[in-house]
Design a protein around this motif. Structure first.
Motif, PDB file in Angstrom:
ATOM      1  N   ARG A 162      49.694 -41.534 -11.379  1.00 22.42           N
ATOM      2  CA  ARG A 162      48.452 -41.894 -12.055  1.00 22.42           C
ATOM      3  C   ARG A 162      47.910 -43.235 -11.569  1.00 22.42           C
ATOM      4  O   ARG A 162      47.127 -43.885 -12.262  1.00 22.42           O
ATOM      5  CB  ARG A 162      48.701 -41.953 -13.562  1.00 22.42           C
ATOM      6  CG  ARG A 162      49.133 -40.620 -14.177  1.00 22.42           C
ATOM      7  CD  ARG A 162      47.937 -39.749 -14.435  1.00 22.42           C
ATOM      8  NE  ARG A 162      47.072 -40.319 -15.456  1.00 22.42           N
ATOM      9  CZ  ARG A 162      45.781 -40.021 -15.567  1.00 22.42           C
ATOM     10  NH1 ARG A 162      45.200 -39.213 -14.693  1.00 22.42           N
ATOM     11  NH2 ARG A 162      45.049 -40.567 -16.536  1.00 22.42           N
ATOM     12  N   THR A 220      52.636 -39.458 -25.503  1.00 24.68           N
ATOM     13  CA  THR A 220      51.968 -40.668 -25.035  1.00 24.68           C
ATOM     14  C   THR A 220      53.005 -41.744 -24.728  1.00 24.68           C
ATOM     15  O   THR A 220      54.170 -41.657 -25.125  1.00 24.68           O
ATOM     16  CB  THR A 220      50.987 -41.196 -26.087  1.00 24.68           C
ATOM     17  OG1 THR A 220      51.726 -41.585 -27.260  1.00 24.68           O
ATOM     18  CG2 THR A 220      49.961 -40.127 -26.463  1.00 24.68           C
ATOM     19  N   TRP A 221      52.529 -42.802 -24.052  1.00 27.35           N
ATOM     20  CA  TRP A 221      53.406 -43.940 -23.806  1.00 27.35           C
ATOM     21  C   TRP A 221      53.884 -44.542 -25.121  1.00 27.35           C
ATOM     22  O   TRP A 221      55.039 -44.950 -25.236  1.00 27.35           O
ATOM     23  CB  TRP A 221      52.666 -45.012 -22.998  1.00 27.35           C
ATOM     24  CG  TRP A 221      52.411 -44.645 -21.569  1.00 27.35           C
ATOM     25  CD1 TRP A 221      52.624 -43.435 -20.980  1.00 27.35           C
ATOM     26  CD2 TRP A 221      51.881 -45.503 -20.547  1.00 27.35           C
ATOM     27  NE1 TRP A 221      52.264 -43.477 -19.656  1.00 27.35           N
ATOM     28  CE2 TRP A 221      51.800 -44.741 -19.365  1.00 27.35           C
ATOM     29  CE3 TRP A 221      51.465 -46.826 -20.525  1.00 27.35           C
ATOM     30  CZ2 TRP A 221      51.320 -45.265 -18.171  1.00 27.35           C
ATOM     31  CZ3 TRP A 221      50.984 -47.361 -19.335  1.00 27.35           C
ATOM     32  CH2 TRP A 221      50.914 -46.593 -18.167  1.00 27.35           C
ATOM     33  N   GLU A 262      48.025 -43.271 -23.090  1.00 25.30           N
ATOM     34  CA  GLU A 262      48.140 -42.513 -21.838  1.00 25.30           C
ATOM     35  C   GLU A 262      49.162 -41.382 -22.021  1.00 25.30           C
ATOM     36  O   GLU A 262      50.245 -41.575 -22.580  1.00 25.30           O
ATOM     37  CB  GLU A 262      48.571 -43.444 -20.697  1.00 25.30           C
ATOM     38  CG  GLU A 262      48.775 -42.778 -19.363  1.00 25.30           C
ATOM     39  CD  GLU A 262      47.486 -42.236 -18.756  1.00 25.30           C
ATOM     40  OE1 GLU A 262      47.575 -41.381 -17.868  1.00 25.30           O
ATOM     41  OE2 GLU A 262      46.399 -42.679 -19.180  1.00 25.30           O
ATOM     42  N   LEU A 313      44.781 -45.404 -13.265  1.00 28.75           N
ATOM     43  CA  LEU A 313      45.143 -46.499 -14.155  1.00 28.75           C
ATOM     44  C   LEU A 313      44.977 -47.885 -13.548  1.00 28.75           C
ATOM     45  O   LEU A 313      45.044 -48.885 -14.266  1.00 28.75           O
ATOM     46  CB  LEU A 313      46.600 -46.320 -14.624  1.00 28.75           C
ATOM     47  CG  LEU A 313      46.892 -45.054 -15.425  1.00 28.75           C
ATOM     48  CD1 LEU A 313      48.368 -44.966 -15.768  1.00 28.75           C
ATOM     49  CD2 LEU A 313      46.061 -45.012 -16.695  1.00 28.75           C
ATOM     50  N   ASN A 332      46.839 -48.982 -22.414  1.00 25.85           N
ATOM     51  CA  ASN A 332      47.099 -47.580 -22.069  1.00 25.85           C
ATOM     52  C   ASN A 332      48.185 -46.958 -22.941  1.00 25.85           C
ATOM     53  O   ASN A 332      48.907 -46.053 -22.494  1.00 25.85           O
ATOM     54  CB  ASN A 332      47.486 -47.439 -20.588  1.00 25.85           C
ATOM     55  CG  ASN A 332      46.353 -47.814 -19.646  1.00 25.85           C
ATOM     56  OD1 ASN A 332      45.187 -47.553 -19.935  1.00 25.85           O
ATOM     57  ND2 ASN A 332      46.689 -48.443 -18.531  1.00 25.85           N
ATOM     58  N   SER A 380      52.133 -51.504 -18.303  1.00 21.95           N
ATOM     59  CA  SER A 380      51.051 -51.974 -19.168  1.00 21.95           C
ATOM     60  C   SER A 380      50.778 -53.470 -19.001  1.00 21.95           C
ATOM     61  O   SER A 380      49.988 -54.042 -19.766  1.00 21.95           O
ATOM     62  CB  SER A 380      51.382 -51.678 -20.637  1.00 21.95           C
ATOM     63  OG  SER A 380      52.599 -52.288 -21.029  1.00 21.95           O
TER      64      SER A 380
END
Length: 668
Positions: free
Chosen positions: A272, A139-140, A165, A276, A162, A190
């Motif tokens: 994405r 993930t981020w 994400e 997003l 996110n 973000s």
């Protein structure tokens, strides 16, 4: 903002303020009793180089003057500065400013004064990020934790947009990307900025909503600037392809004008963007503030991103943010709050992509923090030399990769050419030879449903049946040549320019670029009764997707001033995604041959052009008059010159020995 006790808040907001400060080293303390003479700390999230706050990662840095003892060593030491206020009962309450690292120490033996330059843990993120041991998917949040881990500090557990994400596979952040490059990419994606907290942790922050009120008696000077926002359009783009995904609020644009933010080439958003953009737009939508600079009583509790309301003596107020805070101590505390008005509409991720870029980036970092530690600069220089030695191998590898990609593309093109039913437009290359006139065609018409998108066909071939209704001009300027492959674009005049397009029902996407030339001009696109204002004086990309249910689309450009706006690469195609610009089916163009609603062939060395359309086939002079017209029974010409011999209705006319001889042929 740092948490303060009620007593601290009363003291810091009082008309008269007593302040203290000290520097806490591991094995000694420098007090303000004569040893610490002054200290200045800059805490910033606004980057003047990129003119943005989103996606920045700037350390706190500063300078301190002290009267030191002979045995005190400051080089490469870490310390924590503390700032305090004297409370009602004489007690002193302090706030920490976080760990700082001394990277330069200058002593003056005659005066005993020592000047220290320092920076917070941001400098630890200048090291190269190691991607080798990463495990995907991740993930981020996990990637941010890894960047902090490699830098040697902890990461705050503060949530950000996110943060869950998923990254399915390795992402390219640039050649020799640093830990800071990775952090900035996550922050930009973000809608946040990165900072080192006062507890020495990495944190992604967004502007706060709860505001601190600053009263007139607590500040000395206030200078205000223009407002920023509110943001009502977000574009996630790829450059230089001009491949954009966007969301906007049409009603807000009509009310407030266009306030657009473009985030370009972010490696985490790239694949994405469609998924997003909605959440990111929701987080940034309506963001606005007043630009200002304020000198006030020292307020050590301020952090970057704090919201402030500054009251004026006339009881009006300005809503703004602490983007940059300079805190100075020289016996008393002084704060300077800066909230520059953001002017850049575009922010781009700029990871290290080349050796030259890496050198430039290092120079900017040194300037930004007023000098980094010497050993770090030397390490960077050595790294650049190593990269330079590997550059030939790197670019050779890149070339091989590109060759493999081209081979793959060639195979794909061959497969597409075999299936003609699925291909609606083709790129052809052919040579036309006519009386020594030769032209190379590189493109024929494609899937553009808009005819005469450059304005070069409609009035040339069929004056009585123009493609566009309304007055317009053709822009053949340098800017048009930069934006359009053919070098032409529509120039809007004081009129409504309209085209009715007949199409099968379905989803269609329209796209184009525009640039307004007259500031006071009112220019808009009206597509199926929806009005889209065109207000920017810089090149701006527009995309609009509509649902067609009546087999017809109405496309209008409205302008109230001549030469008000240029429309580049006007494109309409079926589907929800904008296609790359091309001509309409049956249209071709270059400097000598035009194929649209007819054919025109000309030459720079000739005053005559050949034209063929639905009504007439013939030759025109440069005044636009037909000098020869061909019909089903023959030809009509204004003049005819025959050098040697011709036959007219049974009469043979010849030039024999400079004499004209008439003979009857076939007459009995």
């Amino acid at each position: 903002m740092q948490i303060m006790s009620e007593a601290f808040q009363r003291a810091i907001s009082a008309d008269t303020l007593q302040t203290r400060a000290y520097l806490d080293f591991e094995d000694f303390r420098v007090q303000d009793d004569g040893a610490l003479t002054s200290i200045v700390i800059h805490d910033e999230c606004y980057d003047g180089e990129t003119d943005t706050i989103f996606g920045t990662f700037i350390g706190r840095y500063g300078e301190a003057d002290i009267i030191s003892q002979q045995n005190q060593i400051f080089e490469d030491k870490a310390f924590t500065p503390y700032f305090g206020v004297v409370l009602d009962q004489g007690e002193i309450s302090y706030l920490s400013y976080g760990r700082m690292h001394v990277y330069e120490c200058t002593r003056k033996e005659d005066s005993g004064k020592t000047t220290l330059k320092f920076i917070d843990d941001r400098l630890l993120f200048n090291r190269i990020f190691n991607f080798e041991n990463l495990t995907y998917p991740m993930t981020w949040r996990q990637l941010l934790n890894e960047a902090a881990k490699q830098a040697g500090i902890q990461c705050s557990d503060q949530q950000f947009l996110n943060d869950r994400e998923v990254i399915a596979e390795p992402v390219f952040f640039g050649l020799d990307a640093t830990c800071a490059d990775v952090v900035k990419a996550i922050a930009q994606a973000s809608g946040t900025f990165a900072k080192i907290t006062r507890t020495n942790q990495l944190e992604l922050r967004k502007p706060l909503e709860e505001s601190t009120v600053v009263l007139p008696q607590n500040y000395y000077t206030l200078e205000t600037f223009s407002n920023y926002g509110p943001i009502n359009s977000l574009v996630l783009g790829r450059d230089p392809q001009n491949d954009n995904v966007y969301l906007k609020d049409d009603e807000a644009i009509k009310r407030d004008g266009l306030h657009e933010l473009r985030i370009v080439n972010n490696p985490l958003l790239d694949d994405r963007r469609e998924a997003l953009i909605s959440s990111l737009y929701t987080a940034l939508k309506d963001f606005s503030y007043s630009g200002l600079t304020c000198m006030m009583q020292g307020f050590p509790a301020f952090d970057c991103g704090d919201a402030i309301t500054i009251k004026s003596p006339d009881d009006t107020s300005k809503q703004s943010y602490v983007w940059n805070h300079t805190l100075s101590f020289q016996g008393s505390l002084l704060s300077q709050i800066d909230a520059p008005t953001l002017t850049a509409a575009e922010i781009a991720y700029e990871g290290a992509t080349s050796i030259e870029k890496k050198v430039l980036e290092t120079e900017l970092k040194v300037d930004k923090v007023k000098g980094e530690i010497t050993s770090k600069v030397e390490e960077t220089e050595q790294k650049i030399e190593i990269v330079d030695g590997k550059s030939e191998e790197y670019f050779k590898s890149l070339s091989n990769s590109m060759s493999q990609t081209m081979d793959s593309l060639n195979i794909t093109v061959s497969q597409v050419e075999k299936n003609e039913e699925e291909v609606k437009s083709q790129l052809n290359s052919f040579t036309l030879s006519l009386d020594g006139l030769k032209n190379q065609f590189s493109m024929t018409g494609g899937n553009n449903i808009i005819e005469d998108s450059m304005g070069i066909f409609g009035t040339t071939f069929q004056e009585n049946q123009s493609i566009w209704k309304g007055t317009y001009a053709v822009d053949h300027s340098t800017e048009a040549k930069k934006q359009n492959i053919y070098g032409y674009a529509l120039m809007l005049m004081n009129d409504t320019l309209e085209q009715q397009i007949q199409v099968p029902n379905g989803v269609y996407t329209f796209s184009f670029g525009y640039q307004k030339h007259k500031e006071l001009a009112k220019v808009s696109l009206v597509i199926d009764n929806e009005v889209i204002p065109l207000m920017n004086d810089r090149y701006t990309k527009v995309e609009k997707t509509i649902q067609v249910t009546a087999n017809e689309i109405s496309l209008k450009f409205v302008s109230d001033i001549d030469h008000s706006c240029t429309i580049f690469n006007l494109m309409g195609n079926q589907g929800e995604v904008a296609s790359v610009y091309c001509l309409a089916p049956g249209e071709s163009w270059n400097d000598y041959v035009k194929i649209g609603r007819g054919i025109e062939i000309g030459s720079d060395s000739s005053d005559v052009t050949f034209q063929a359309n639905a009504d007439t086939i013939g030759f025109k002079n440069k005044s636009g008059e037909y000098i020869a017209v061909f019909t089903d029974t023959g030809a009509n010409m204004k003049e005819i010159s025959i050098a040697n011999r011709t036959q007219l209705s049974g009469i043979l006319v010849q030039n024999i020995n400079n004499q004209t001889v008439f003979n009857y042929i076939g007459v009995k």
